[in-house]
Write a protein that holds these residues in place. Structure first.
Motif, PDB file in Angstrom:
ATOM      1  N   PRO A 115       0.832  -1.197   0.000  1.00 57.31           N
ATOM      2  CA  PRO A 115       0.000   0.000   0.000  1.00 57.31           C
ATOM      3  C   PRO A 115       0.868   1.249   0.000  1.00 57.31           C
ATOM      4  O   PRO A 115       1.896   1.308   0.674  1.00 57.31           O
ATOM      5  CB  PRO A 115      -0.784  -0.131   1.308  1.00 57.31           C
ATOM      6  CG  PRO A 115      -0.775  -1.588   1.617  1.00 57.31           C
ATOM      7  CD  PRO A 115       0.540  -2.101   1.118  1.00 57.31           C
ATOM      8  N   GLU A 116       0.469   2.225  -0.768  1.00 56.98           N
ATOM      9  CA  GLU A 116       1.248   3.450  -0.859  1.00 56.98           C
ATOM     10  C   GLU A 116       0.907   4.442   0.246  1.00 56.98           C
ATOM     11  O   GLU A 116       1.619   5.426   0.439  1.00 56.98           O
ATOM     12  CB  GLU A 116       1.020   4.110  -2.233  1.00 56.98           C
ATOM     13  CG  GLU A 116       1.542   3.286  -3.406  1.00 56.98           C
ATOM     14  CD  GLU A 116       3.059   3.122  -3.392  1.00 56.98           C
ATOM     15  OE1 GLU A 116       3.745   4.003  -2.825  1.00 56.98           O
ATOM     16  OE2 GLU A 116       3.554   2.122  -3.928  1.00 56.98           O
ATOM     17  N   ASP A 117      -0.182   4.204   0.982  1.00 54.78           N
ATOM     18  CA  ASP A 117      -0.591   5.147   2.026  1.00 54.78           C
ATOM     19  C   ASP A 117       0.201   4.876   3.303  1.00 54.78           C
ATOM     20  O   ASP A 117      -0.344   4.495   4.335  1.00 54.78           O
ATOM     21  CB  ASP A 117      -2.095   5.061   2.279  1.00 54.78           C
ATOM     22  CG  ASP A 117      -2.553   3.651   2.643  1.00 54.78           C
ATOM     23  OD1 ASP A 117      -1.859   2.692   2.250  1.00 54.78           O
ATOM     24  OD2 ASP A 117      -3.592   3.522   3.318  1.00 54.78           O
ATOM     25  N   VAL A 212       3.697   0.626  11.198  1.00 52.89           N
ATOM     26  CA  VAL A 212       5.133   0.332  11.209  1.00 52.89           C
ATOM     27  C   VAL A 212       5.446  -0.885  10.336  1.00 52.89           C
ATOM     28  O   VAL A 212       6.372  -0.870   9.520  1.00 52.89           O
ATOM     29  CB  VAL A 212       5.626   0.101  12.652  1.00 52.89           C
ATOM     30  CG1 VAL A 212       7.099  -0.319  12.660  1.00 52.89           C
ATOM     31  CG2 VAL A 212       5.437   1.364  13.485  1.00 52.89           C
ATOM     32  N   GLY A 213       4.669  -1.960  10.510  1.00 48.73           N
ATOM     33  CA  GLY A 213       4.881  -3.150   9.699  1.00 48.73           C
ATOM     34  C   GLY A 213       4.704  -2.873   8.224  1.00 48.73           C
ATOM     35  O   GLY A 213       5.465  -3.375   7.388  1.00 48.73           O
ATOM     36  N   ARG A 214       3.703  -2.068   7.882  1.00 54.64           N
ATOM     37  CA  ARG A 214       3.458  -1.722   6.486  1.00 54.64           C
ATOM     38  C   ARG A 214       4.641  -0.952   5.895  1.00 54.64           C
ATOM     39  O   ARG A 214       5.065  -1.204   4.763  1.00 54.64           O
ATOM     40  CB  ARG A 214       2.174  -0.891   6.385  1.00 54.64           C
ATOM     41  CG  ARG A 214       1.664  -0.708   4.966  1.00 54.64           C
ATOM     42  CD  ARG A 214       0.210  -0.279   4.953  1.00 54.64           C
ATOM     43  NE  ARG A 214       0.028   1.101   5.385  1.00 54.64           N
ATOM     44  CZ  ARG A 214      -0.557   1.473   6.515  1.00 54.64           C
ATOM     45  NH1 ARG A 214      -0.989   0.556   7.371  1.00 54.64           N
ATOM     46  NH2 ARG A 214      -0.712   2.745   6.828  1.00 54.64           N
ATOM     47  N   SER A 215       5.185  -0.027   6.670  1.00 53.93           N
ATOM     48  CA  SER A 215       6.335   0.747   6.204  1.00 53.93           C
ATOM     49  C   SER A 215       7.564  -0.130   6.021  1.00 53.93           C
ATOM     50  O   SER A 215       8.300   0.002   5.038  1.00 53.93           O
ATOM     51  CB  SER A 215       6.637   1.870   7.199  1.00 53.93           C
ATOM     52  OG  SER A 215       5.573   2.790   7.281  1.00 53.93           O
ATOM     53  N   LEU A 216       7.797  -1.031   6.979  1.00 63.73           N
ATOM     54  CA  LEU A 216       8.945  -1.923   6.878  1.00 63.73           C
ATOM     55  C   LEU A 216       8.831  -2.864   5.688  1.00 63.73           C
ATOM     56  O   LEU A 216       9.802  -3.096   4.961  1.00 63.73           O
ATOM     57  CB  LEU A 216       9.083  -2.732   8.169  1.00 63.73           C
ATOM     58  CG  LEU A 216       9.713  -2.023   9.361  1.00 63.73           C
ATOM     59  CD1 LEU A 216       9.498  -2.824  10.628  1.00 63.73           C
ATOM     60  CD2 LEU A 216      11.207  -1.783   9.125  1.00 63.73           C
ATOM     61  N   SER A 243      -0.355 -10.520  10.403  1.00 62.23           N
ATOM     62  CA  SER A 243       0.856 -10.642   9.598  1.00 62.23           C
ATOM     63  C   SER A 243       0.556 -11.289   8.252  1.00 62.23           C
ATOM     64  O   SER A 243       1.096 -10.875   7.213  1.00 62.23           O
ATOM     65  CB  SER A 243       1.908 -11.463  10.342  1.00 62.23           C
ATOM     66  OG  SER A 243       3.115 -11.524   9.610  1.00 62.23           O
ATOM     67  N   VAL A 244      -0.311 -12.300   8.236  1.00 59.48           N
ATOM     68  CA  VAL A 244      -0.697 -12.927   6.967  1.00 59.48           C
ATOM     69  C   VAL A 244      -1.351 -11.893   6.055  1.00 59.48           C
ATOM     70  O   VAL A 244      -1.019 -11.785   4.869  1.00 59.48           O
ATOM     71  CB  VAL A 244      -1.642 -14.116   7.214  1.00 59.48           C
ATOM     72  CG1 VAL A 244      -2.186 -14.647   5.892  1.00 59.48           C
ATOM     73  CG2 VAL A 244      -0.924 -15.231   7.966  1.00 59.48           C
ATOM     74  N   ALA A 245      -2.274 -11.109   6.595  1.00 59.26           N
ATOM     75  CA  ALA A 245      -2.959 -10.088   5.798  1.00 59.26           C
ATOM     76  C   ALA A 245      -1.980  -9.035   5.297  1.00 59.26           C
ATOM     77  O   ALA A 245      -2.062  -8.581   4.150  1.00 59.26           O
ATOM     78  CB  ALA A 245      -4.066  -9.441   6.629  1.00 59.26           C
ATOM     79  N   LEU A 246      -1.047  -8.626   6.147  1.00 60.01           N
ATOM     80  CA  LEU A 246      -0.051  -7.631   5.754  1.00 60.01           C
ATOM     81  C   LEU A 246       0.775  -8.135   4.579  1.00 60.01           C
ATOM     82  O   LEU A 246       1.011  -7.409   3.603  1.00 60.01           O
ATOM     83  CB  LEU A 246       0.860  -7.313   6.942  1.00 60.01           C
ATOM     84  CG  LEU A 246       2.032  -6.369   6.660  1.00 60.01           C
ATOM     85  CD1 LEU A 246       1.524  -4.986   6.295  1.00 60.01           C
ATOM     86  CD2 LEU A 246       2.966  -6.300   7.872  1.00 60.01           C
ATOM     87  N   HIS A 247       1.210  -9.382   4.645  1.00 61.74           N
ATOM     88  CA  HIS A 247       2.026  -9.930   3.558  1.00 61.74           C
ATOM     89  C   HIS A 247       1.218 -10.112   2.278  1.00 61.74           C
ATOM     90  O   HIS A 247       1.738  -9.897   1.171  1.00 61.74           O
ATOM     91  CB  HIS A 247       2.672 -11.243   4.000  1.00 61.74           C
ATOM     92  CG  HIS A 247       3.863 -11.055   4.880  1.00 61.74           C
ATOM     93  ND1 HIS A 247       3.750 -10.752   6.223  1.00 61.74           N
ATOM     94  CD2 HIS A 247       5.199 -11.089   4.615  1.00 61.74           C
ATOM     95  CE1 HIS A 247       4.956 -10.623   6.740  1.00 61.74           C
ATOM     96  NE2 HIS A 247       5.859 -10.838   5.793  1.00 61.74           N
ATOM     97  N   HIS A 248      -0.059 -10.468   2.396  1.00 59.52           N
ATOM     98  CA  HIS A 248      -0.888 -10.542   1.200  1.00 59.52           C
ATOM     99  C   HIS A 248      -0.959  -9.181   0.520  1.00 59.52           C
ATOM    100  O   HIS A 248      -0.950  -9.085  -0.709  1.00 59.52           O
ATOM    101  CB  HIS A 248      -2.298 -11.021   1.564  1.00 59.52           C
ATOM    102  CG  HIS A 248      -2.407 -12.497   1.756  1.00 59.52           C
ATOM    103  ND1 HIS A 248      -3.464 -13.090   2.404  1.00 59.52           N
ATOM    104  CD2 HIS A 248      -1.602 -13.514   1.377  1.00 59.52           C
ATOM    105  CE1 HIS A 248      -3.305 -14.403   2.417  1.00 59.52           C
ATOM    106  NE2 HIS A 248      -2.174 -14.684   1.801  1.00 59.52           N
ATOM    107  N   SER A 249      -1.052  -8.110   1.297  1.00 57.94           N
ATOM    108  CA  SER A 249      -1.150  -6.768   0.723  1.00 57.94           C
ATOM    109  C   SER A 249       0.120  -6.371  -0.013  1.00 57.94           C
ATOM    110  O   SER A 249       0.101  -5.474  -0.855  1.00 57.94           O
ATOM    111  CB  SER A 249      -1.445  -5.742   1.826  1.00 57.94           C
ATOM    112  OG  SER A 249      -0.299  -5.471   2.614  1.00 57.94           O
TER     113      SER A 249
END
Length: 281
Positions: A115-117, A212-216, A243-249
């Motif tokens: 995600p770019e946001d 933070v996770g999204r930025s990393l 974490s699974v959802a974050l990685h899918h994104s």
């Protein structure tokens, strides 16, 4: 729930199609969709049938009927706690259901990056040796959850520094403090696997929910693409749904749910194997 990985050149097997059709048919009712969403997004991952009925504005008997339908296909489980029936989400559904949709629709022509946001108050930079005290403290917090890694003790600074690829060690800062880290480790010493890495992302408990996770992960994926890594892979406990959802994104796709892959504290644990492929040569 079980899944199988689709190959674009092959037709979908009849038994897999029947299984997926049953899943999708179960979710054709909006009340069941709302019910599954309510349980999945609850703070504890479990709700009493009575509380679910109140939240959805339906009778308890109607709620019980829809819960049974979700139990039949394995989306949720029900346990008796005293006189109450407690509904819990089946962690495998968090990967199995999205993966089923990927199988039916075929692989994406171009996997998303991230995600770019990104949050404006979180910055990322290359990890330095002086960051390692904070990095190890964040790692220790992750180990303590027993839902982040099979490690039970934090490795030494020397072990971690040698394990991670030099150009793929990152930290995130929030209010001038290190609040997360990400790394990539080589999966093999063989030259043919030089572009394949095993990834890790950890966020300090007090900084979770701040992006933070999204930025990393954004930094990790874009730098991996730029620096010649063609495949990133990671293993996540299915209980770690965020974490699974974050990685899918970030373009990771579920390859498999590996049942009873290893023991932690004497008990067998499953992991979800995810992979992201660079889309350009």
């Amino acid at each position: 729930m079980t899944t199988e990985r689709a190959t674009p050149s092959l037709s979908l097997a009849a038994d897999a199609a029947a299984t997926y059709a049953e899943w999708f048919a179960t979710l054709s009712d909006p009340t069941r969709v709302r019910l599954l969403h309510a349980v999945s997004t609850s703070r504890s991952g479990a709700l009493r049938v009575g509380d679910l009925a109140v939240a959805l504005g339906i009778s308890q008997s109607t709620c019980s009927h829809h819960v049974r339908r979700l139990v039949d296909v394995g989306f949720v489980t029900v346990d008796k706690v005293g006189t109450s029936s407690v509904v819990s989400v089946n962690p495998a559904c968090c990967t199995g259901l999205p993966h089923a949709a990927d199988v039916v629709m075929g692989t994406l022509a171009e996997a998303p990056c991230c995600p770019e946001d990104l949050p404006v108050d979180v910055s990322t930079r290359a990890m330095r040796l002086e960051d390692m005290a904070a990095v190890r403290e964040i790692y220790a917090a992750g180990i303590a959850t027993r839902n982040a890694t099979f490690e039970t003790e934090v490795p030494s600074v020397e072990e971690l520094w040698a394990k991670w690829l030099p150009q793929h060690r990152w930290v995130a800062e929030l209010d001038a403090a290190v609040v997360g880290w990400a790394s990539v480790s080589a999966v093999s010493a063989r030259e043919c696997y030089a572009g394949v890495g095993e990834t890790s992302v950890y966020v300090a408990p007090g900084a979770q929910g701040r992006g933070v996770g999204r930025s990393l992960l954004h930094r990790q994926v874009t730098e991996a693409d730029a620096l010649g890594l063609w495949t990133l892979q990671t293993s996540i406990f299915p209980e770690n749904r965020a974490s699974v959802a974050l990685h899918h994104s970030a373009g990771f796709q579920t390859l498999a749910v590996r049942s009873r892959i290893a023991r932690l504290d004497g008990g067998w644990r499953d992991t979800v194997l995810l992979e992201r492929r660079r889309t350009t040569d």
